[in-house]
Structures are given as C-alpha cells and as structure tokens.
Scaffold this motif. Structure first.
Motif, mmCIF file in Angstrom:
data_model
loop_
_atom_site.group_PDB
_atom_site.id
_atom_site.type_symbol
_atom_site.label_atom_id
_atom_site.label_comp_id
_atom_site.label_asym_id
_atom_site.label_seq_id
_atom_site.Cartn_x
_atom_site.Cartn_y
_atom_site.Cartn_z
ATOM 1 N N ARG A 99 -25.343 -48.555 -45.647
ATOM 2 C CA ARG A 99 -25.407 -48.623 -44.187
ATOM 3 C C ARG A 99 -24.212 -47.852 -43.640
ATOM 4 O O ARG A 99 -23.366 -47.396 -44.385
ATOM 5 C CB ARG A 99 -25.444 -50.058 -43.673
ATOM 6 C CG ARG A 99 -24.677 -51.151 -44.428
ATOM 7 C CD ARG A 99 -23.207 -50.996 -44.445
ATOM 8 N NE ARG A 99 -22.679 -50.808 -43.108
ATOM 9 C CZ ARG A 99 -21.493 -50.326 -42.847
ATOM 10 N NH1 ARG A 99 -20.697 -49.962 -43.825
ATOM 11 N NH2 ARG A 99 -21.077 -50.188 -41.615
ATOM 12 N N GLY A 100 -24.267 -47.652 -42.336
ATOM 13 C CA GLY A 100 -23.243 -46.806 -41.720
ATOM 14 C C GLY A 100 -23.875 -45.445 -41.485
ATOM 15 O O GLY A 100 -24.394 -44.851 -42.433
ATOM 16 N N ARG A 120 -34.731 -46.793 -40.322
ATOM 17 C CA ARG A 120 -33.886 -47.390 -39.265
ATOM 18 C C ARG A 120 -33.797 -46.364 -38.124
ATOM 19 O O ARG A 120 -33.602 -45.179 -38.386
ATOM 20 C CB ARG A 120 -32.484 -47.735 -39.782
ATOM 21 C CG ARG A 120 -32.445 -48.866 -40.797
ATOM 22 C CD ARG A 120 -31.013 -49.250 -41.155
ATOM 23 N NE ARG A 120 -30.367 -50.030 -40.072
ATOM 24 C CZ ARG A 120 -29.062 -50.313 -40.033
ATOM 25 N NH1 ARG A 120 -28.251 -49.861 -40.992
ATOM 26 N NH2 ARG A 120 -28.552 -51.018 -39.037
ATOM 27 N N ASP A 177 -23.180 -44.562 -33.974
ATOM 28 C CA ASP A 177 -24.453 -44.295 -34.634
ATOM 29 C C ASP A 177 -25.214 -43.188 -33.929
ATOM 30 O O ASP A 177 -26.079 -42.541 -34.523
ATOM 31 C CB ASP A 177 -25.286 -45.578 -34.699
ATOM 32 C CG ASP A 177 -24.661 -46.578 -35.656
ATOM 33 O OD1 ASP A 177 -23.741 -47.311 -35.234
ATOM 34 O OD2 ASP A 177 -25.052 -46.581 -36.836
ATOM 35 N N ASN A 224 -23.339 -47.989 -30.876
ATOM 36 C CA ASN A 224 -22.603 -48.453 -32.054
ATOM 37 C C ASN A 224 -22.954 -49.915 -32.263
ATOM 38 O O ASN A 224 -23.695 -50.517 -31.488
ATOM 39 C CB ASN A 224 -21.090 -48.241 -31.868
ATOM 40 C CG ASN A 224 -20.336 -48.378 -33.177
ATOM 41 O OD1 ASN A 224 -20.658 -47.740 -34.163
ATOM 42 N ND2 ASN A 224 -19.339 -49.259 -33.190
ATOM 43 N N LYS A 225 -22.413 -50.500 -33.329
ATOM 44 C CA LYS A 225 -22.725 -51.882 -33.661
ATOM 45 C C LYS A 225 -22.645 -52.817 -32.455
ATOM 46 O O LYS A 225 -21.739 -52.684 -31.630
ATOM 47 C CB LYS A 225 -21.751 -52.363 -34.744
ATOM 48 C CG LYS A 225 -22.019 -53.719 -35.304
ATOM 49 C CD LYS A 225 -23.445 -53.929 -35.766
ATOM 50 C CE LYS A 225 -23.949 -52.799 -36.583
ATOM 51 N NZ LYS A 225 -25.414 -52.755 -36.756
HETATM 52 C C1 LIG Z 1 -19.253 -44.562 -39.432
HETATM 53 S S1 LIG Z 1 -20.377 -45.880 -39.531
HETATM 54 C C2 LIG Z 1 -21.131 -45.882 -38.044
HETATM 55 C C3 LIG Z 1 -21.709 -47.222 -37.633
HETATM 56 O O1 LIG Z 1 -22.770 -47.720 -38.513
HETATM 57 C C4 LIG Z 1 -22.689 -49.164 -38.536
HETATM 58 O O2 LIG Z 1 -23.948 -49.764 -38.343
HETATM 59 P P1 LIG Z 1 -24.727 -50.465 -39.612
HETATM 60 O O3 LIG Z 1 -23.693 -51.248 -40.372
HETATM 61 O O4 LIG Z 1 -25.786 -51.325 -38.945
HETATM 62 O O5 LIG Z 1 -25.310 -49.309 -40.390
HETATM 63 C C5 LIG Z 1 -21.769 -49.495 -37.409
HETATM 64 O O6 LIG Z 1 -22.428 -49.408 -36.154
HETATM 65 C C6 LIG Z 1 -20.748 -48.386 -37.562
HETATM 66 O O7 LIG Z 1 -19.838 -48.286 -36.533
#
Ligand SMILES: CSC[C@H]1O[C@H](OP(=O)(O)O)[C@H](O)[C@@H]1O
Length: 355
Positions: free
Chosen positions: A48-49, A90, A238, A248-249
């Motif tokens: 993820r990320g 996603r 994101d 973002n999250k």
């Molecule tokens: C550099 S990571 C960007 C971003 O991705 C994460 O979301 P997820 O854990 O759901 O994939 C989070 O929003 C990070 O800030």
C-alpha cells in the motif's frame, strides 16, 4: 538500528512483497507470481502507499502477460485487458494508473511486434519505475529539508514512509536524510485510524531507523500542536488535483485544519507521478470506501455493534488553501497551485515555483 524493511523486490522472476498487514508483529515476505496475486495484495493492502502501489501494479501487469503466446494483436488486446483488471483494484492513488498506462504506452510506442521483445520491454519499464521511485523520494527529502530546521518537531499522518514506496518514503524522506546528517529532531506519528498505518508502519520504520518518533492517537494532534511541539506537518498524497486539492489518508484534512489554526506550515510531499493535472479539483478525485469491519472489528475484536451503520472512506481531500507548499522531486510549489503545478511540468521548470 535495524536493517530497513524492503517493501518491494523483483527477485527470481517474481514480485516479492513485504506483507504490511502483519506488521509490526510479524515480518513476512510473500512471492507474487501472477497478476491475480498482485491484484489481491493491493486490494487487501499487503502492499500500500501510492508509489508502492504503482510499482507493484507495473510488475503485476508484466506478470499478467508474460506467459501469453500468440500474435501481436492478441498480445496487445490481453495487455489492455490486464491493465483494466489492475485498474479495478483501488481507485484513489493515481500512481497505479500512471504506472500501468506507462507500460501500455511503452508497448504501443515500441518499434517491434515481437511479443517476446515486448514482454522484455515491459519488465524493463517496471524495473525503471521501481528505480526512479527511489531517486524521486530522495530528492523530495532534499527539497523538504530546505524548509525544515535542526531541533524542530514534525507531525506526520498515516504512512508515507519507506514502506509506502521503493525507499525513503516521501513525507518521511527528510527524516532519514536529517538523521544521516546528525540533526536533532522529533517526529510525532498519528496512529491513523482505522487501518493504523501510523502505529503499525510509521512508528515501526522510524524506530528501526533510530529516529525519535512518538506515537499519538489522531485526536491528540491538536494537543501536541497547542503545546508548541510541532513546527511543521508533513504528509504524503495519493492524488494531487490540478488546483492543488490533495487526496490523502482519511484524517489528513483534519491535520491541515489544525495546522492552519496553530500557524504551522502544512507540507504535502508529492512525487510528480502523484500529480494528476487531468483531474481539475479534489471534487473529481474518486475516494475509496473500504470494508466496515476495518472500523468495527480491527484485529478481530469487535468494538461496536455488529450491525451498526459505518462510513469508511479511506481518503479525504485537503483543499489547496490549507496547503503551504507541495514539495516534489523537481522542486517546491507554492500557491496559486493551478498555475504553478503546470510550470512544474514545463520544459524549463524552475526549482521553486510560486513563492
Ligand atoms: C507515499 S504514500 C501515499 C499515501 O498512501 C497511503 O494510503 P494507503 O495506506 O491506503 O495506501 C496514505 O494515504 C499515504 O499518505
């Protein structure tokens, strides 16, 4: 200090992913041999990320076509079908689409119709995206460091760390570089409900790196800021829309509102592949909604009535007017973002755009 955890590796003709759903209790690497393996790893958030999702999806698309035997037309049709399959994993992180479309374009632009050569080109492109991500993040870290000072405190939300990328992370990149340079600084990491990327991932990776990290619950951020412990808030992203609105999250918008209230700069660490000029504003960014049990039954322990209604958006959108600067590998972008983000992509891009 412990050795860094490696989120993604292409090894022995398979995609090896660190399973991020078992951290911090278990460090488990899994081989992904098929596009279905990769699709599942992305959906359940083993990987993820935004940047890491893009890198994984690129390898996944290669895995989806590498065994194809047939003519060029059937190969290209399969490639586009597999691209659409991965695109359904996603919806919010634009890096996923950017990466798989970059591979499709590579095949379209190739001056060969030999499918074995095309397969080799696709793997090469996925490995290039992987390698580029490391350098992009290091440059973001260098650019963010010019905005920070030794001795300060920083707050971050979710995990925009090394685990969310090929290396360094984006929001955490300056922390690793500052550590290398002997800076004395503190990081406050929001635990980030409901998936807890801050406590399970950010706290883990920064602690393993010997960085002074303090875990707080999301609702403690205001208190920490009010006590003057935070001189900058730094988050990942994101998808950055053309006007600078940033997805973002979930919870990031709240951090930005708090930062504005307390007069604390709010920086978005944004690799340029996460900037989506085709999406005009944050209103057009698709926001993923995830399973309700992420909220009511984390780690198998019910914390709410089983049939209670739940709203579980995985992201929110921080309006551009709450963002102090969008810090990319190419430079630091200030408002007006609509105008200045475009300049970032111009041939003669300036390092600092706007201020
Ligand atoms: C550099 S990571 C960007 C971003 O991705 C994460 O979301 P997820 O854990 O759901 O994939 C989070 O929003 C990070 O800030």
């Amino acid at each position: 200090m412990n050795e860094a955890l490696n989120s993604i590796e292409w090894k022995n003709d398979a995609l090896v992913l660190l399973d991020q759903t078992t951290l911090p209790n278990e460090i488990r690497y899994e081989e992904n041999h098929t596009i279905e393996d990769v699709w599942d790893s992305i959906v359940v958030m083993k990987v993820r990320g935004a940047p890491a999702i893009g890198v994984a999806a690129a390898y996944g698309l290669y895995l989806g076509v590498r065994c194809h035997e047939g003519d060029y037309e059937s190969f290209m049709s399969l490639l586009k079908a597999k691209r659409d399959y991965l695109a359904g994993s996603r919806p919010t992180a634009v890096n996923l689409f950017w990466a798989i479309d970059r591979l499709v374009q590579k095949a379209v632009d190739a001056d060969t119709k030999d499918i074995e050569m095309l397969k080799a080109l696709l793997l090469e492109e996925a490995q290039l995206i992987h390698k580029e991500d490391e350098e992009i993040n290091r440059m973001i870290g260098e650019n963010l460091l010019t905005l920070l000072e030794d001795g300060q405190g920083f707050l971050t939300h979710c995990n925009a760390g090394a685990l969310a990328t090929a290396k360094y992370g984006t929001a955490t990149a300056p922390f690793y570089l500052a550590k290398e340079r002997g800076w004395n600084f503190k990081v406050y990491a929001d635990e980030t409900r409901p998936r807890l990327q801050g406590s399970t991932l950010t706290a883990l990776e920064l602690q393993r790196a010997g960085i002074d990290v303090t875990l707080i619950t999301d609702n403690m951020a205001a208190m920490v800021m009010s006590q003057g412990k935070v001189q900058a808030a730094i988050v990942g992203c994101d998808r950055v829309a053309a006007n600078g609105d940033t997805a973002n999250k979930i919870g990031t918008m709240g951090v930005a509102i708090l930062a504005k209230h307390f007069g604390i700069p709010f920086y978005v660490a944004a690799p340029t592949p996460t900037i989506d000029l085709a999406t005009p504003t944050g209103a057009e960014i698709p926001i993923e909604e995830r399973d309700t049990e992420e909220v009511t039954n984390r780690f198998g322990q019910w914390s709410a009535p089983k049939d209670v209604q739940v709203y579980n958006p995985a992201f929110d959108v921080t309006p551009a007017d709450l963002i102090t600067a969008i810090v990319t590998e190419k430079g630091i972008v200030y408002a007006p973002f609509e105008e200045n983000l475009k300049k970032l992509f111009a041939e003669d891009a300036q390092h600092v755009v706007g201020k």
